[in-house]
Design a protein around this motif. Structure first.
Motif, PDB file in Angstrom:
ATOM      1  N   VAL A  62       0.976   5.295   0.374  1.00  0.00           N
ATOM      2  CA  VAL A  62       0.252   6.434   0.924  1.00  0.00           C
ATOM      3  C   VAL A  62       0.637   7.670   0.125  1.00  0.00           C
ATOM      4  O   VAL A  62       1.789   8.095   0.135  1.00  0.00           O
ATOM      5  CB  VAL A  62       0.569   6.621   2.415  1.00  0.00           C
ATOM      6  CG1 VAL A  62      -0.222   7.790   2.987  1.00  0.00           C
ATOM      7  CG2 VAL A  62       0.262   5.346   3.196  1.00  0.00           C
ATOM      8  N   THR A  66       0.842  -1.192   0.000  1.00  0.00           N
ATOM      9  CA  THR A  66       0.000   0.000   0.000  1.00  0.00           C
ATOM     10  C   THR A  66       0.877   1.242   0.000  1.00  0.00           C
ATOM     11  O   THR A  66       1.766   1.387   0.847  1.00  0.00           O
ATOM     12  CB  THR A  66      -0.932   0.020   1.222  1.00  0.00           C
ATOM     13  OG1 THR A  66      -1.782  -1.131   1.174  1.00  0.00           O
ATOM     14  CG2 THR A  66      -1.800   1.265   1.219  1.00  0.00           C
ATOM     15  N   ASN A  72      -4.713   6.656  -0.532  1.00  0.00           N
ATOM     16  CA  ASN A  72      -4.001   5.386  -0.514  1.00  0.00           C
ATOM     17  C   ASN A  72      -4.293   4.627  -1.799  1.00  0.00           C
ATOM     18  O   ASN A  72      -5.404   4.689  -2.336  1.00  0.00           O
ATOM     19  CB  ASN A  72      -4.422   4.524   0.682  1.00  0.00           C
ATOM     20  CG  ASN A  72      -4.072   5.176   2.011  1.00  0.00           C
ATOM     21  OD1 ASN A  72      -3.130   5.960   2.091  1.00  0.00           O
ATOM     22  ND2 ASN A  72      -4.820   4.861   3.043  1.00  0.00           N
ATOM     23  N   THR A  95      -3.247   0.617  -3.344  1.00  0.00           N
ATOM     24  CA  THR A  95      -2.571  -0.657  -3.118  1.00  0.00           C
ATOM     25  C   THR A  95      -2.109  -1.218  -4.452  1.00  0.00           C
ATOM     26  O   THR A  95      -2.898  -1.322  -5.398  1.00  0.00           O
ATOM     27  CB  THR A  95      -3.504  -1.651  -2.419  1.00  0.00           C
ATOM     28  OG1 THR A  95      -3.908  -1.094  -1.164  1.00  0.00           O
ATOM     29  CG2 THR A  95      -2.787  -2.960  -2.154  1.00  0.00           C
ATOM     30  N   ASN A 114       2.993  -2.539   6.310  1.00  0.00           N
ATOM     31  CA  ASN A 114       3.119  -2.817   4.877  1.00  0.00           C
ATOM     32  C   ASN A 114       2.700  -1.608   4.027  1.00  0.00           C
ATOM     33  O   ASN A 114       2.068  -1.756   2.986  1.00  0.00           O
ATOM     34  CB  ASN A 114       2.302  -4.048   4.473  1.00  0.00           C
ATOM     35  CG  ASN A 114       2.783  -4.646   3.154  1.00  0.00           C
ATOM     36  OD1 ASN A 114       3.969  -4.658   2.858  1.00  0.00           O
ATOM     37  ND2 ASN A 114       1.843  -5.130   2.363  1.00  0.00           N
ATOM     38  N   THR A 115       3.058  -0.425   4.469  1.00  0.00           N
ATOM     39  CA  THR A 115       2.789   0.796   3.721  1.00  0.00           C
ATOM     40  C   THR A 115       4.080   1.574   3.518  1.00  0.00           C
ATOM     41  O   THR A 115       5.036   1.431   4.294  1.00  0.00           O
ATOM     42  CB  THR A 115       1.765   1.693   4.443  1.00  0.00           C
ATOM     43  OG1 THR A 115       2.313   2.102   5.702  1.00  0.00           O
ATOM     44  CG2 THR A 115       0.450   0.959   4.654  1.00  0.00           C
TER      45      THR A 115
END
Length: 221
Positions: A74, A72, A135, A137, A181-182
């Motif tokens: 941002v 993901t 965001n 993904t 996990n960003t």
């Protein structure tokens, strides 16, 4: 009667062609999600629970690190640019040619003088500001030789009579990926971010072809 029977079929064919063209414009194979790489060798059927070929990582970090993993991004893009320019030039020339003389006689009326004065004053300024948050993904398209991850993905949003499209691609360092996990978009190298739309709202904000001609460089006046 034959023409009447053909017209509905022709209209249906044109409508189907339009749907196919719209589907082709939306589904771009270059931006499709990347599937995980399947093991080259199938695990042996020897009754064992774990095999090296399966790639099971019971105690590994869940952050994206393989081809096909999900990550993901941002979006925290915020740019501002201001530019000003001022130019001023001035030039003055004055040339005088004296009266010629011949055999001791001076011709006063034959003197020549040249005066010139040139000046230029110009100025310009521009200001631009852009902001994009949210965001998106994506999937890991490729794991590079140095361990960095080439990520790529898109998001389609259909709202009322319009569609919004967000696309992003770039290179991410595994060290920059957070525990959730960003990764912020400011940490994506060689990032290419596109935010476009189409539909009723996008058409209303687009100039017609005749207006674009009058505002183009081909307009002589």
């Amino acid at each position: 009667m034959r023409i009447t029977a053909v017209l509905p079929c022709l209209a249906a064919a044109l409508a189907l062609a339009g749907c196919v063209m719209q589907q082709q414009q939306r589904d771009d194979a270059q931006w499709a999600a990347t599937a995980p790489v399947a093991p080259a060798v199938a695990p042996a059927a020897d009754g064992s629970i774990y095999h090296d070929e399966q790639g099971m990582e019971l105690f590994a970090d869940p952050r994206a690190h393989r081809t096909g993993d999900i990550l993901t991004i941002v979006l925290v893009e915020n740019t501002q640019a201001v530019k000003k320019a001022n130019t001023s030039t001035s030039k003055t020339n004055k040339d005088t040619i004296g009266a010629p003389s011949l055999l001791g006689h001076t011709f006063n009326k034959a003197s020549v003088g040249i005066d010139s004065d040139h000046s230029f004053d110009g100025g310009g300024s521009s200001s631009q500001s852009n902001q994009l948050t949210g965001n998106i993904t994506v999937t890991v398209a490729q794991r590079l030789g140095n361990g960095n991850l080439l990520v790529r993905g898109e998001k389609w949003l259909t709202i009322n009579q319009g569609q919004e499209l967000i696309r992003i691609t770039g290179i991410v360092r595994p060290q920059d990926i957070g525990q959730d996990n960003t990764v912020p978009s400011t940490r994506v190298a060689d990032a290419k971010i596109a935010y476009t739309g189409r539909g009723t709202l996008a058409d209303a904000n687009t100039q017609g072809w005749l207006s674009r001609f009058f505002n183009s460089k081909w307009m002589p006046f």
